[in-house]
Motif scaffolding. Structure first.
Motif, mmCIF file in Angstrom:
data_model
loop_
_atom_site.group_PDB
_atom_site.id
_atom_site.type_symbol
_atom_site.label_atom_id
_atom_site.label_comp_id
_atom_site.label_asym_id
_atom_site.label_seq_id
_atom_site.Cartn_x
_atom_site.Cartn_y
_atom_site.Cartn_z
ATOM 1 N N PRO A 153 83.433 -10.007 13.205
ATOM 2 C CA PRO A 153 84.552 -9.132 12.829
ATOM 3 C C PRO A 153 85.157 -9.509 11.474
ATOM 4 N N LYS A 194 83.376 -5.699 11.251
ATOM 5 C CA LYS A 194 84.738 -5.167 11.315
ATOM 6 C C LYS A 194 84.726 -3.650 11.448
ATOM 7 N N GLU A 253 83.715 -2.629 14.989
ATOM 8 C CA GLU A 253 84.766 -2.885 15.974
ATOM 9 C C GLU A 253 85.920 -1.902 15.827
ATOM 10 N N GLN A 254 86.332 -1.605 14.597
ATOM 11 C CA GLN A 254 87.479 -0.736 14.369
ATOM 12 C C GLN A 254 87.147 0.735 14.594
ATOM 13 N N TRP A 255 85.968 1.166 14.164
ATOM 14 C CA TRP A 255 85.604 2.580 14.241
ATOM 15 C C TRP A 255 84.954 2.961 15.570
ATOM 16 N N PHE A 256 84.139 2.075 16.121
ATOM 17 C CA PHE A 256 83.370 2.426 17.316
ATOM 18 C C PHE A 256 83.663 1.522 18.515
ATOM 19 N N ASP A 257 84.526 0.514 18.327
ATOM 20 C CA ASP A 257 84.853 -0.444 19.383
ATOM 21 C C ASP A 257 83.586 -1.117 19.924
ATOM 22 N N ILE A 258 82.725 -1.552 18.997
ATOM 23 C CA ILE A 258 81.454 -2.185 19.350
ATOM 24 C C ILE A 258 81.419 -3.596 18.767
ATOM 25 N N ARG A 259 81.030 -4.548 19.614
ATOM 26 C CA ARG A 259 80.799 -5.923 19.154
ATOM 27 C C ARG A 259 79.372 -6.297 19.523
#
Length: 219
Positions: free
Chosen positions: A70, A76, A79-85
Motif C-alpha cells: 500500500p 495504493k 486498495e483505494q479504488w478497488f479495495d484489493i490487497r
C-alpha cells in the motif's frame, strides 16, 4: 492422506492450471508478435520476458511484493479504488506466477512460429484468408509440438515454484501454501514421511512432463 495434504495439492494444481491457461491466452499473440515483428526494440522485450529464467525468484518476488505494498502507488491504487490487497493472497501469487513463468510459455511458441516457412503464411493470404484465420487454421496446427511443450513446461515450472510463492504469498494453508513450500516445512519439522509424499508427487509430475517433452522432440 489428511485434509491439509489434499488442500495443499489442490492449491498447487489450481495455481499451475490457472497460470498455464492465462499464459497460453496471453502467450499466443505475444509469441506471434515476437516471431514476425521487425520492431526495433524487440530484443529489449525478449530480454524482459526472459529475465525470470536467469533472475533469482526471490529477487523478482521481492519487487512484486514491493509493488503490491500500500506504500507503493500500484498497491495504493488497488486498495483505494478497488479495495484489493494482493500481498499474501492467492490472486497475488497467481499474478507473480504468470510473470515468473512467462518465458516458459512464450519462448517455445515463438520458436515454433519462427521455424515455419514464410511461404505458408503467404499462401494463406493469397487464398484470401484473414490474419486471424491464418493463425488459427494454418500456423497453430503446424506448431502442435511447440504448443504442447510450452504448456507442459509452464505447468511443470508452476508446480515446482518455491521462491516467488514464498516471497509474495507466504505460507498460508488453504490459500498460498503449495507443495514445494509444504515439503520444506515438513523437512524442517523432521516429518520425513509427509515430506516424502510431497517429494514423490513433485518428482512424478516432473518426470511425466519431461517424458512428454522428449517424446514430442523425438517425433
Amino acid at each position: 492422506m489428511n485434509s491439509d495434504f489434499i488442500q495443499t495439492l489442490v492449491t498447487t494444481g489450481k495455481l499451475a492450471f490457472c497460470t498455464t491457461l492465462i499464459l497460453f491466452v496471453i502467450g499466443l499473440p505475444v509469441a506471434y508478435f515476437l516471431a514476425y515483428s521487425r520492431f526495433k526494440l524487440k530484443a529489449v522485450i525478449e530480454a524482459l520476458i526472459s529475465m525470470p529464467m536467469v533472475l533469482p525468484p526471490t529477487v523478482l518476488g521481492f519487487y512484486i511484493l514491493v509493488a503490491y505494498s500500500p506504500q507503493n502507488w500500484f498497491g495504493k491504487m488497488l486498495e483505494q479504488w478497488f479495495d484489493i490487497r494482493l500481498a499474501f493472497s492467492f490472486n497475488g501469487v497467481l499474478i507473480a506466477s504468470i510473470i515468473c513463468s512467462m518465458p516458459f510459455m512464450i519462448q517455445p511458441l515463438q520458436n515454433g512460429l519462427a521455424s515455419l516457412p514464410v511461404s505458408l503464411k503467404e499462401a494463406s493470404y493469397t487464398l484470401g484468408k484473414s490474419s486471424l484465420v491464418t493463425f488459427f487454421r494454418v500456423l497453430l496446427p503446424n506448431i502442435r509440438g511447440s504448443v504442447i511443450i510450452a504448456i507442459a513446461m509452464t505447468f511443470a515450472h508452476c508446480v515446482g515454484e518455491f521462491g516467488i510463492v514464498l516471497m509474495v504469498g507466504g505460507n498460508m494453508p488453504g490459500a498460498t501454501r503449495v507443495a514445494s513450500i509444504a515439503l520444506y516445512d515438513e523437512v524442517q519439522a523432521l516429518n520425513y514421511k509427509a515430506a516424502n509424499q510431497y517429494a514423490l508427487i513433485l518428482f512424478l509430475a516432473s518426470f511425466v512432463v519431461l517424458t512428454i517433452i522428449y517424446s514430442i522432440n523425438k517425433k
